[in-house]
Design a protein around this motif. Structure first.
Motif, PDB file in Angstrom:
ATOM      1  N   GLY A 166       0.785  -1.226   0.000  1.00 14.56           N
ATOM      2  CA  GLY A 166       0.000   0.000   0.000  1.00 14.56           C
ATOM      3  C   GLY A 166       0.814   1.272   0.000  1.00 14.56           C
ATOM      4  O   GLY A 166       0.272   2.367   0.134  1.00 14.56           O
ATOM      5  N   VAL A 167       2.151   1.179  -0.150  1.00 13.01           N
ATOM      6  CA  VAL A 167       2.986   2.382  -0.158  1.00 13.01           C
ATOM      7  C   VAL A 167       3.832   2.468  -1.422  1.00 13.01           C
ATOM      8  O   VAL A 167       4.833   3.155  -1.458  1.00 13.01           O
ATOM      9  N   GLY A 168       3.406   1.779  -2.465  1.00 14.80           N
ATOM     10  CA  GLY A 168       4.208   1.750  -3.675  1.00 14.80           C
ATOM     11  C   GLY A 168       4.334   3.078  -4.380  1.00 14.80           C
ATOM     12  O   GLY A 168       5.236   3.278  -5.182  1.00 14.80           O
ATOM     13  N   ALA A 169       3.416   4.014  -4.080  1.00 16.84           N
ATOM     14  CA  ALA A 169       3.479   5.312  -4.741  1.00 16.84           C
ATOM     15  C   ALA A 169       4.792   6.030  -4.452  1.00 16.84           C
ATOM     16  O   ALA A 169       5.249   6.861  -5.236  1.00 16.84           O
ATOM     17  N   GLU A 170       5.411   5.689  -3.336  1.00 17.50           N
ATOM     18  CA  GLU A 170       6.706   6.287  -2.998  1.00 17.50           C
ATOM     19  C   GLU A 170       7.771   5.918  -4.031  1.00 17.50           C
ATOM     20  O   GLU A 170       8.759   6.611  -4.197  1.00 17.50           O
ATOM     21  N   TYR A 171       7.550   4.814  -4.724  1.00 18.42           N
ATOM     22  CA  TYR A 171       8.535   4.340  -5.689  1.00 18.42           C
ATOM     23  C   TYR A 171       7.958   4.248  -7.093  1.00 18.42           C
ATOM     24  O   TYR A 171       8.446   3.512  -7.927  1.00 18.42           O
ATOM     25  N   GLY A 172       6.883   4.996  -7.349  1.00 22.85           N
ATOM     26  CA  GLY A 172       6.319   5.043  -8.688  1.00 22.85           C
ATOM     27  C   GLY A 172       5.412   3.893  -9.038  1.00 22.85           C
ATOM     28  O   GLY A 172       5.052   3.713 -10.200  1.00 22.85           O
ATOM     29  N   VAL A 173       5.016   3.084  -8.066  1.00 23.16           N
ATOM     30  CA  VAL A 173       4.123   1.946  -8.312  1.00 23.16           C
ATOM     31  C   VAL A 173       2.861   2.154  -7.489  1.00 23.16           C
ATOM     32  O   VAL A 173       2.916   2.187  -6.271  1.00 23.16           O
ATOM     33  N   ILE A 174       1.728   2.349  -8.157  1.00 28.18           N
ATOM     34  CA  ILE A 174       0.472   2.560  -7.463  1.00 28.18           C
ATOM     35  C   ILE A 174      -0.439   1.371  -7.717  1.00 28.18           C
ATOM     36  O   ILE A 174      -0.845   1.118  -8.850  1.00 28.18           O
ATOM     37  N   LEU A 175      -0.734   0.620  -6.676  1.00 27.54           N
ATOM     38  CA  LEU A 175      -1.640  -0.519  -6.771  1.00 27.54           C
ATOM     39  C   LEU A 175      -2.799  -0.252  -5.816  1.00 27.54           C
ATOM     40  O   LEU A 175      -2.710  -0.554  -4.633  1.00 27.54           O
ATOM     41  N   PRO A 176      -3.871   0.355  -6.303  1.00 23.08           N
ATOM     42  CA  PRO A 176      -4.961   0.760  -5.416  1.00 23.08           C
ATOM     43  C   PRO A 176      -5.616  -0.425  -4.720  1.00 23.08           C
ATOM     44  O   PRO A 176      -5.673  -1.524  -5.254  1.00 23.08           O
ATOM     45  N   TYR A 177      -6.106  -0.164  -3.516  1.00 23.31           N
ATOM     46  CA  TYR A 177      -6.931  -1.163  -2.859  1.00 23.31           C
ATOM     47  C   TYR A 177      -8.231  -1.290  -3.646  1.00 23.31           C
ATOM     48  O   TYR A 177      -8.682  -0.344  -4.297  1.00 23.31           O
ATOM     49  N   SER A 178      -8.854  -2.450  -3.576  1.00 22.55           N
ATOM     50  CA  SER A 178     -10.122  -2.655  -4.270  1.00 22.55           C
ATOM     51  C   SER A 178     -11.213  -1.852  -3.579  1.00 22.55           C
ATOM     52  O   SER A 178     -11.063  -1.405  -2.442  1.00 22.55           O
ATOM     53  N   ARG A 179     -12.337  -1.671  -4.265  1.00 22.17           N
ATOM     54  CA  ARG A 179     -13.461  -0.953  -3.675  1.00 22.17           C
ATOM     55  C   ARG A 179     -13.955  -1.669  -2.417  1.00 22.17           C
ATOM     56  O   ARG A 179     -14.356  -1.018  -1.449  1.00 22.17           O
ATOM     57  N   ILE A 180     -13.906  -3.001  -2.436  1.00 20.12           N
ATOM     58  CA  ILE A 180     -14.316  -3.757  -1.249  1.00 20.12           C
ATOM     59  C   ILE A 180     -13.424  -3.410  -0.064  1.00 20.12           C
ATOM     60  O   ILE A 180     -13.898  -3.151   1.044  1.00 20.12           O
ATOM     61  N   HIS A 181     -12.121  -3.361  -0.305  1.00 18.39           N
ATOM     62  CA  HIS A 181     -11.188  -3.019   0.768  1.00 18.39           C
ATOM     63  C   HIS A 181     -11.412  -1.592   1.261  1.00 18.39           C
ATOM     64  O   HIS A 181     -11.352  -1.325   2.472  1.00 18.39           O
ATOM     65  N   GLU A 182     -11.632  -0.681   0.321  1.00 20.79           N
ATOM     66  CA  GLU A 182     -11.824   0.714   0.698  1.00 20.79           C
ATOM     67  C   GLU A 182     -13.089   0.904   1.524  1.00 20.79           C
ATOM     68  O   GLU A 182     -13.084   1.610   2.538  1.00 20.79           O
ATOM     69  N   THR A 183     -14.163   0.276   1.098  1.00 22.91           N
ATOM     70  CA  THR A 183     -15.415   0.389   1.842  1.00 22.91           C
ATOM     71  C   THR A 183     -15.274  -0.211   3.228  1.00 22.91           C
ATOM     72  O   THR A 183     -15.760   0.338   4.225  1.00 22.91           O
ATOM     73  N   GLU A 184     -14.573  -1.332   3.298  1.00 22.97           N
ATOM     74  CA  GLU A 184     -14.361  -1.980   4.586  1.00 22.97           C
ATOM     75  C   GLU A 184     -13.524  -1.101   5.513  1.00 22.97           C
ATOM     76  O   GLU A 184     -13.836  -0.949   6.700  1.00 22.97           O
ATOM     77  N   ALA A 185     -12.462  -0.520   4.986  1.00 21.24           N
ATOM     78  CA  ALA A 185     -11.609   0.357   5.797  1.00 21.24           C
ATOM     79  C   ALA A 185     -12.373   1.601   6.230  1.00 21.24           C
ATOM     80  O   ALA A 185     -12.175   2.101   7.350  1.00 21.24           O
ATOM     81  N   ASP A 186     -13.245   2.118   5.366  1.00 21.43           N
ATOM     82  CA  ASP A 186     -14.081   3.259   5.740  1.00 21.43           C
ATOM     83  C   ASP A 186     -14.984   2.909   6.911  1.00 21.43           C
ATOM     84  O   ASP A 186     -15.102   3.673   7.871  1.00 21.43           O
ATOM     85  N   THR A 187     -15.632   1.751   6.824  1.00 21.04           N
ATOM     86  CA  THR A 187     -16.558   1.329   7.868  1.00 21.04           C
ATOM     87  C   THR A 187     -15.843   1.141   9.197  1.00 21.04           C
ATOM     88  O   THR A 187     -16.297   1.626  10.249  1.00 21.04           O
ATOM     89  N   ILE A 188     -14.703   0.457   9.162  1.00 20.46           N
ATOM     90  CA  ILE A 188     -13.936   0.214  10.381  1.00 20.46           C
ATOM     91  C   ILE A 188     -13.382   1.525  10.935  1.00 20.46           C
ATOM     92  O   ILE A 188     -13.428   1.783  12.143  1.00 20.46           O
ATOM     93  N   GLY A 189     -12.858   2.361  10.048  1.00 14.66           N
ATOM     94  CA  GLY A 189     -12.289   3.630  10.478  1.00 14.66           C
ATOM     95  C   GLY A 189     -13.312   4.555  11.098  1.00 14.66           C
ATOM     96  O   GLY A 189     -13.027   5.243  12.097  1.00 14.66           O
ATOM     97  N   LEU A 190     -14.511   4.593  10.528  1.00 14.29           N
ATOM     98  CA  LEU A 190     -15.574   5.443  11.066  1.00 14.29           C
ATOM     99  C   LEU A 190     -15.964   4.980  12.468  1.00 14.29           C
ATOM    100  O   LEU A 190     -16.079   5.792  13.394  1.00 14.29           O
ATOM    101  N   ASP A 191     -16.147   3.676  12.641  1.00 14.72           N
ATOM    102  CA  ASP A 191     -16.484   3.142  13.963  1.00 14.72           C
ATOM    103  C   ASP A 191     -15.351   3.377  14.953  1.00 14.72           C
ATOM    104  O   ASP A 191     -15.588   3.703  16.128  1.00 14.72           O
ATOM    105  N   LEU A 192     -14.113   3.220  14.476  1.00 17.39           N
ATOM    106  CA  LEU A 192     -12.955   3.373  15.351  1.00 17.39           C
ATOM    107  C   LEU A 192     -12.844   4.803  15.872  1.00 17.39           C
ATOM    108  O   LEU A 192     -12.644   5.022  17.081  1.00 17.39           O
ATOM    109  N   MET A 193     -12.985   5.792  14.983  1.00 16.70           N
ATOM    110  CA  MET A 193     -12.860   7.181  15.427  1.00 16.70           C
ATOM    111  C   MET A 193     -14.000   7.539  16.373  1.00 16.70           C
ATOM    112  O   MET A 193     -13.801   8.288  17.329  1.00 16.70           O
TER     113      MET A 193
END
Length: 261
Positions: A166-193
């Protein structure tokens, strides 16, 4: 006979690799977590040695205050480092490592907006998304090789490994998380905060600010590897009532962070 044996072996590997994410989603994970964590630690050490670390006490205190309030809810020992970088970005790596760019700190208005981003990134770690990506994208033998490859980030294999973490952009490689991963991280992050006592409604304001900054031409690494703000805001709004209830419960328990920017 050989074909049947091979299929049985593959089926066995898939079944043994099944895991469940914090939201109840079935995952394919076969790499040992300690190896993925080691990759995260190596990547983080490499970034600290090659990228300027902020010595601004105000920035560091702000980022640490927000992060520690969040990670008190998750448990474990977490390290947060502020990098001197004007891009609007933050990230979290396996092994409980968090990086925050000074550009993001300058952008946010308050502790709650920073908590929205860091909480989202912690959500990726808690969901073992890096391991899942490595398991999906590589064979076992290649995956094991990538553990060593992270120590050589300029190599082709090292760049791929960092991209999967998830940090490849530092070296010119961008491999985005899938929409499923992003939605999941949003849900967990919202509850966590919210469980930490932050205002979950500020997550909406944060993404609106990100979108406005992008239209103004500011470099937004974070936005380049994530879904559109409209989709994200819709997902957040769907879970907002629950998050507000969690925040009220947190306040009743005395959890009211006071992190000054």
């Amino acid at each position: 006979m050989l074909k049947k044996t091979l299929l049985s072996t593959i089926a066995g590997l898939i079944l043994s690799a099944c895991a469940t994410s914090p939201t109840g989603r079935t995952q394919l994970i076969y790499m040992p977590d300690n190896q993925v964590n080691q990759m995260g630690l190596q990547a983080f050490d490499s970034m600290k040695s090659k990228n300027p670390v902020s010595r601004n006490p105000r920035y560091n205190q702000f980022a640490q205050c927000v992060t520690y309030a969040l990670t008190r809810e998750t448990g474990g020992q977490w390290e947060v480092v502020v990098f001197e970088d004007e891009t609007l970005n933050a990230f979290a790596l396996p092994g409980n490592k968090i990086g925050v760019h000074t550009g993001l700190i300058n952008l946010v208005d308050n502790q709650d907006q920073l908590a929205a981003v860091i909480g989202h990134e912690i959500g990726h770690v808690l969901s073992r998304h890096s391991n899942e990506r490595l398991s999906q994208e590589t064979a076992v033998s290649t995956g094991l090789a990538m553990v060593q490859a992270v120590a050589q980030p300029q190599s082709a294999l090292g760049q791929t490994a960092l991209g999967l973490l998830g940090v490849g952009a530092e070296y010119g490689v961008i491999l985005p998380y899938s929409r499923i991963h992003e939605t999941e991280a949003d849900t967990i992050g919202l509850d966590l905060m919210a469980r930490a006592g932050f205002d979950p409604r500020q997550s909406i304001n944060l993404w609106l600010k990100m979108d406005k900054a992008a239209q103004g031409g500011q470099p937004i690494e974070f936005m380049s590897t994530h879904p559109s703000h409209g989709t994200r805001i819709d997902n957040l709004n769907q879970n907002m009532n629950k998050a507000l209830q969690l925040q009220q419960q947190a306040w009743q328990m005395g959890k009211q962070p006071r992190c000054m920017k």
